[in-house]
Design a protein around this motif. Structure first.
Motif, mmCIF file in Angstrom:
data_model
loop_
_atom_site.group_PDB
_atom_site.id
_atom_site.type_symbol
_atom_site.label_atom_id
_atom_site.label_comp_id
_atom_site.label_asym_id
_atom_site.label_seq_id
_atom_site.Cartn_x
_atom_site.Cartn_y
_atom_site.Cartn_z
ATOM 1 N N VAL A 141 -4.997 0.389 9.565
ATOM 2 C CA VAL A 141 -5.837 1.748 8.553
ATOM 3 C C VAL A 141 -4.924 0.800 7.190
ATOM 4 O O VAL A 141 -2.757 1.010 7.838
ATOM 5 C CB VAL A 141 -5.716 2.692 8.917
ATOM 6 N N VAL A 142 -5.315 0.722 6.239
ATOM 7 C CA VAL A 142 -4.972 1.295 4.811
ATOM 8 C C VAL A 142 -5.164 2.918 4.449
ATOM 9 O O VAL A 142 -6.120 2.772 4.310
ATOM 10 C CB VAL A 142 -5.672 -0.048 4.190
ATOM 11 N N ALA A 143 -4.379 3.152 4.278
ATOM 12 C CA ALA A 143 -4.249 4.249 3.258
ATOM 13 C C ALA A 143 -3.999 4.065 1.697
ATOM 14 O O ALA A 143 -2.709 3.478 1.439
ATOM 15 C CB ALA A 143 -3.864 5.752 4.276
ATOM 16 N N MET A 144 -4.966 3.877 1.199
ATOM 17 C CA MET A 144 -4.994 3.695 0.042
ATOM 18 C C MET A 144 -5.384 4.427 -1.524
ATOM 19 O O MET A 144 -6.577 4.920 -1.483
ATOM 20 C CB MET A 144 -5.271 2.061 -0.237
ATOM 21 N N ASP A 145 -4.497 4.751 -2.617
ATOM 22 C CA ASP A 145 -4.936 5.673 -3.502
ATOM 23 C C ASP A 145 -5.649 4.699 -4.595
ATOM 24 O O ASP A 145 -5.422 3.484 -3.845
ATOM 25 C CB ASP A 145 -3.325 6.171 -4.866
ATOM 26 N N VAL A 146 -7.712 5.448 -5.291
ATOM 27 C CA VAL A 146 -8.130 4.612 -6.047
ATOM 28 C C VAL A 146 -7.704 4.099 -6.973
ATOM 29 O O VAL A 146 -7.606 3.119 -7.501
ATOM 30 C CB VAL A 146 -9.203 5.953 -5.710
ATOM 31 N N ARG A 147 -6.645 5.427 -7.530
ATOM 32 C CA ARG A 147 -5.776 4.357 -9.411
ATOM 33 C C ARG A 147 -4.548 5.097 -9.443
ATOM 34 O O ARG A 147 -3.234 5.085 -8.556
ATOM 35 C CB ARG A 147 -5.816 6.029 -10.013
#
Length: 72
Positions: free
Chosen positions: A51-57
């Motif tokens: 899983v990659v938990a990534m911010d959009v900005r």
């Protein structure tokens, strides 16, 4: 086998908080962190997280661009 997670956020405090929450679970392991989207593709290739938990900005490359990047 634990679920491996890569955390991506430009805020170090957010990454630290998410790491603390996720690693409190016995079946989750944070395998890496990145502070911008430009670092994601090489890390995904090297670490192969579930899983990659990534911010959009984020600076340099946002999370949406990083998701669309070739090889990502």
């Amino acid at each position: 086998m634990p679920i491996s997670v890569l955390l991506v956020d430009d805020e170090q405090l957010v990454r630290a908080g998410l790491r603390a929450i996720l690693e409190s679970q016995p079946d989750i392991r944070v395998t890496g962190e990145a502070a911008d989207g430009a670092s994601v593709v090489p890390l995904v290739r090297r670490l192969r997280p579930d899983v990659v938990a990534m911010d959009v900005r984020m600076p340099l490359m946002d999370g949406i661009e990083a998701t669309r990047a070739p090889g990502g």
